[in-house]
Write a protein that holds these residues in place. Structure first.
Motif, PDB file in Angstrom:
ATOM      1  N   PHE A  24       2.064   9.089   7.273  1.00  0.00           N
ATOM      2  CA  PHE A  24       2.482   7.891   8.003  1.00  0.00           C
ATOM      3  C   PHE A  24       3.149   8.283   9.315  1.00  0.00           C
ATOM      4  CE2 PHE A  24       5.596   4.604   9.049  1.00  0.00           C
ATOM      5  CZ  PHE A  24       4.804   3.471   9.045  1.00  0.00           C
ATOM      6  N   LEU A  25       4.006   9.274   9.254  1.00  0.00           N
ATOM      7  CA  LEU A  25       4.719   9.737  10.436  1.00  0.00           C
ATOM      8  C   LEU A  25       3.758  10.265  11.491  1.00  0.00           C
ATOM      9  CD1 LEU A  25       7.564  10.134  11.575  1.00  0.00           C
ATOM     10  CD2 LEU A  25       7.589  12.381  10.511  1.00  0.00           C
ATOM     11  N   ASP A  26       2.706  10.950  11.069  1.00  0.00           N
ATOM     12  CA  ASP A  26       1.723  11.490  12.004  1.00  0.00           C
ATOM     13  C   ASP A  26       0.771  10.426  12.550  1.00  0.00           C
ATOM     14  OD1 ASP A  26       2.761  14.031  11.748  1.00  0.00           O
ATOM     15  OD2 ASP A  26       1.342  14.627  10.188  1.00  0.00           O
ATOM     16  N   SER A  27       0.688   9.267  11.873  1.00  0.00           N
ATOM     17  CA  SER A  27      -0.291   8.256  12.280  1.00  0.00           C
ATOM     18  C   SER A  27       0.168   7.365  13.423  1.00  0.00           C
ATOM     19  CB  SER A  27      -0.653   7.372  11.082  1.00  0.00           C
ATOM     20  OG  SER A  27       0.444   6.534  10.735  1.00  0.00           O
ATOM     21  N   ASP A  28       1.458   7.350  13.741  1.00  0.00           N
ATOM     22  CA  ASP A  28       1.998   6.518  14.813  1.00  0.00           C
ATOM     23  C   ASP A  28       1.595   5.053  14.634  1.00  0.00           C
ATOM     24  OD1 ASP A  28       3.594   6.179  17.018  1.00  0.00           O
ATOM     25  OD2 ASP A  28       2.029   6.686  18.458  1.00  0.00           O
ATOM     26  N   PHE A  47      17.051   6.462  -5.190  1.00  0.00           N
ATOM     27  CA  PHE A  47      17.280   5.034  -4.998  1.00  0.00           C
ATOM     28  C   PHE A  47      16.210   4.475  -4.073  1.00  0.00           C
ATOM     29  CE2 PHE A  47      19.658   7.149  -1.694  1.00  0.00           C
ATOM     30  CZ  PHE A  47      19.506   6.370  -0.572  1.00  0.00           C
ATOM     31  N   LEU A  48      15.899   3.225  -4.264  1.00  0.00           N
ATOM     32  CA  LEU A  48      14.866   2.553  -3.486  1.00  0.00           C
ATOM     33  C   LEU A  48      15.529   1.670  -2.447  1.00  0.00           C
ATOM     34  CD1 LEU A  48      11.697   2.226  -3.650  1.00  0.00           C
ATOM     35  CD2 LEU A  48      12.183   0.035  -4.729  1.00  0.00           C
ATOM     36  N   ILE A  49      15.055   1.764  -1.215  1.00  0.00           N
ATOM     37  CA  ILE A  49      15.510   0.811  -0.207  1.00  0.00           C
ATOM     38  C   ILE A  49      14.303   0.003   0.254  1.00  0.00           C
ATOM     39  CG2 ILE A  49      17.524   2.110   0.540  1.00  0.00           C
ATOM     40  CD1 ILE A  49      16.023   2.986   3.007  1.00  0.00           C
ATOM     41  N   SER A  50      14.552  -1.247   0.537  1.00  0.00           N
ATOM     42  CA  SER A  50      13.534  -2.164   1.055  1.00  0.00           C
ATOM     43  C   SER A  50      13.839  -2.439   2.508  1.00  0.00           C
ATOM     44  CB  SER A  50      13.533  -3.470   0.255  1.00  0.00           C
ATOM     45  OG  SER A  50      13.171  -3.216  -1.082  1.00  0.00           O
ATOM     46  N   PHE A  51      12.823  -2.851   3.252  1.00  0.00           N
ATOM     47  CA  PHE A  51      12.988  -3.119   4.681  1.00  0.00           C
ATOM     48  C   PHE A  51      12.022  -4.220   5.101  1.00  0.00           C
ATOM     49  CE2 PHE A  51      10.332   0.590   3.908  1.00  0.00           C
ATOM     50  CZ  PHE A  51       9.127   0.238   4.521  1.00  0.00           C
ATOM     51  N   THR A  52      12.341  -4.882   6.207  1.00  0.00           N
ATOM     52  CA  THR A  52      11.490  -5.955   6.712  1.00  0.00           C
ATOM     53  C   THR A  52      10.487  -5.490   7.756  1.00  0.00           C
ATOM     54  OG1 THR A  52      13.100  -6.621   8.380  1.00  0.00           O
ATOM     55  CG2 THR A  52      13.207  -7.737   6.231  1.00  0.00           C
ATOM     56  N   ASP A  53      10.704  -4.279   8.318  1.00  0.00           N
ATOM     57  CA  ASP A  53       9.765  -3.711   9.278  1.00  0.00           C
ATOM     58  C   ASP A  53      10.018  -2.212   9.379  1.00  0.00           C
ATOM     59  OD1 ASP A  53       7.689  -3.606  11.109  1.00  0.00           O
ATOM     60  OD2 ASP A  53       8.888  -4.302  12.811  1.00  0.00           O
ATOM     61  N   ILE A  54       8.961  -1.475   9.703  1.00  0.00           N
ATOM     62  CA  ILE A  54       9.060  -0.031   9.873  1.00  0.00           C
ATOM     63  C   ILE A  54       8.354   0.343  11.168  1.00  0.00           C
ATOM     64  CG2 ILE A  54       7.024   0.320   8.405  1.00  0.00           C
ATOM     65  CD1 ILE A  54       8.247   3.001   7.528  1.00  0.00           C
ATOM     66  N   THR A  55       9.021   1.128  11.995  1.00  0.00           N
ATOM     67  CA  THR A  55       8.426   1.608  13.247  1.00  0.00           C
ATOM     68  C   THR A  55       8.827   3.073  13.447  1.00  0.00           C
ATOM     69  OG1 THR A  55      10.317   0.829  14.527  1.00  0.00           O
ATOM     70  CG2 THR A  55       8.418  -0.641  14.405  1.00  0.00           C
ATOM     71  N   ILE A  56       8.082   3.744  14.286  1.00  0.00           N
ATOM     72  CA  ILE A  56       8.410   5.122  14.614  1.00  0.00           C
ATOM     73  C   ILE A  56       8.929   5.132  16.046  1.00  0.00           C
ATOM     74  CG2 ILE A  56       7.510   7.446  14.951  1.00  0.00           C
ATOM     75  CD1 ILE A  56       5.488   6.854  12.734  1.00  0.00           C
ATOM     76  N   ASP A  57      10.163   5.633  16.212  1.00  0.00           N
ATOM     77  CA  ASP A  57      10.744   5.731  17.550  1.00  0.00           C
ATOM     78  C   ASP A  57      10.063   6.872  18.286  1.00  0.00           C
ATOM     79  OD1 ASP A  57      12.465   3.724  16.866  1.00  0.00           O
ATOM     80  OD2 ASP A  57      14.221   5.003  16.666  1.00  0.00           O
ATOM     81  N   ASN A  66       0.849  -1.191   0.000  1.00  0.00           N
ATOM     82  CA  ASN A  66       0.000   0.000   0.000  1.00  0.00           C
ATOM     83  C   ASN A  66       0.883   1.239   0.000  1.00  0.00           C
ATOM     84  OD1 ASN A  66      -2.635  -1.282   0.275  1.00  0.00           O
ATOM     85  ND2 ASN A  66      -1.941  -1.859   2.314  1.00  0.00           N
ATOM     86  N   GLU A  67       0.730   2.105  -1.032  1.00  0.00           N
ATOM     87  CA  GLU A  67       1.521   3.329  -1.076  1.00  0.00           C
ATOM     88  C   GLU A  67       0.918   4.353  -0.118  1.00  0.00           C
ATOM     89  OE1 GLU A  67       3.136   6.634  -4.219  1.00  0.00           O
ATOM     90  OE2 GLU A  67       2.905   4.567  -4.908  1.00  0.00           O
ATOM     91  N   LEU A  68       1.787   4.950   0.700  1.00  0.00           N
ATOM     92  CA  LEU A  68       1.361   5.895   1.728  1.00  0.00           C
ATOM     93  C   LEU A  68       2.165   7.179   1.621  1.00  0.00           C
ATOM     94  CD1 LEU A  68       1.482   3.377   4.719  1.00  0.00           C
ATOM     95  CD2 LEU A  68      -0.547   4.041   3.430  1.00  0.00           C
ATOM     96  N   ASP A  69       1.586   8.281   2.050  1.00  0.00           N
ATOM     97  CA  ASP A  69       2.310   9.540   2.157  1.00  0.00           C
ATOM     98  C   ASP A  69       3.197   9.462   3.400  1.00  0.00           C
ATOM     99  OD1 ASP A  69       2.557  12.562   1.473  1.00  0.00           O
ATOM    100  OD2 ASP A  69       2.072  12.497   3.623  1.00  0.00           O
ATOM    101  N   ILE A  70       4.485   9.758   3.248  1.00  0.00           N
ATOM    102  CA  ILE A  70       5.433   9.606   4.352  1.00  0.00           C
ATOM    103  C   ILE A  70       5.076  10.511   5.531  1.00  0.00           C
ATOM    104  CG2 ILE A  70       7.107  11.213   3.369  1.00  0.00           C
ATOM    105  CD1 ILE A  70       8.097   8.059   5.279  1.00  0.00           C
ATOM    106  N   ARG A  94      11.756   9.935  14.369  1.00  0.00           N
ATOM    107  CA  ARG A  94      12.664   8.976  13.750  1.00  0.00           C
ATOM    108  C   ARG A  94      11.884   7.742  13.300  1.00  0.00           C
ATOM    109  NH1 ARG A  94      15.641  12.436  16.369  1.00  0.00           N
ATOM    110  NH2 ARG A  94      17.903  12.534  16.164  1.00  0.00           N
ATOM    111  N   ILE A  95      12.077   7.400  12.040  1.00  0.00           N
ATOM    112  CA  ILE A  95      11.431   6.232  11.457  1.00  0.00           C
ATOM    113  C   ILE A  95      12.504   5.157  11.307  1.00  0.00           C
ATOM    114  CG2 ILE A  95      10.185   5.323   9.471  1.00  0.00           C
ATOM    115  CD1 ILE A  95       9.366   8.257   8.857  1.00  0.00           C
ATOM    116  N   ARG A  96      12.360   4.067  12.044  1.00  0.00           N
ATOM    117  CA  ARG A  96      13.343   2.983  11.996  1.00  0.00           C
ATOM    118  C   ARG A  96      12.933   1.975  10.927  1.00  0.00           C
ATOM    119  NH1 ARG A  96      17.375   1.996  14.810  1.00  0.00           N
ATOM    120  NH2 ARG A  96      16.726   3.438  16.442  1.00  0.00           N
TER     121      ARG A  96
END
Length: 125
Positions: free
Chosen positions: A34-38, A114-124, A27-31, A91-93
């Motif tokens: 996303f940051l404001d949504s916790d 450049f595109l980076i992929s990740f296995t999980d995303i969390t907000i510190d 799902n494409e999201l606005d960064i 901070r987005i980990r």
């Protein structure tokens, strides 16, 4: 507009020209939204994000993104929204992140992206 920095750890931080196309579980999201949504979740939220490099480049970032799909370069990275020196900057980990094979797909459109992929995303917090 929020300014972002990529932090590879050990003082290897680079100001980014842009952060776009955040995709979390297809799902494409606005960064910024996303940051404001916790959105911290009990399950991994895998995906990818398109980063555009700014004018000042960190050599460590260049080396890391050029190692496309190299499993030895997988590492946790942090996207910092705002001033990296300010303790209240969000901070987005990105867990187990790597430069994706899609790194070169936008090369003609924007060679600094450049595109980076990740296995999980969390907000510190």
């Amino acid at each position: 507009m929020t300014t972002y920095h990529l932090d590879l750890g050990d003082g290897r931080t680079e100001a980014l020209g842009g952060v776009t196309k955040l995709t979390v579980i297809n799902n494409e999201l606005d960064i910024d939204a996303f940051l404001d949504s916790d959105p911290n979740a009990p399950v991994p939220l895998w995906g990818n994000v398109l980063l555009t490099r700014g004018d000042s480049r960190n050599e460590a970032t260049t080396a890391w993104v050029e190692e496309v799909e190299n499993t030895d370069t997988h590492q946790d990275v942090v996207l910092i929204a705002g001033d990296p020196a300010h303790p209240t900057s969000r901070r987005i980990r990105l867990t187990d992140a790597w430069a994706s094979a899609s790194y070169h797909l936008d090369e003609d459109e924007d060679p600094d992206a450049f595109l980076i992929s990740f296995t999980d995303i969390t907000i510190d917090k």
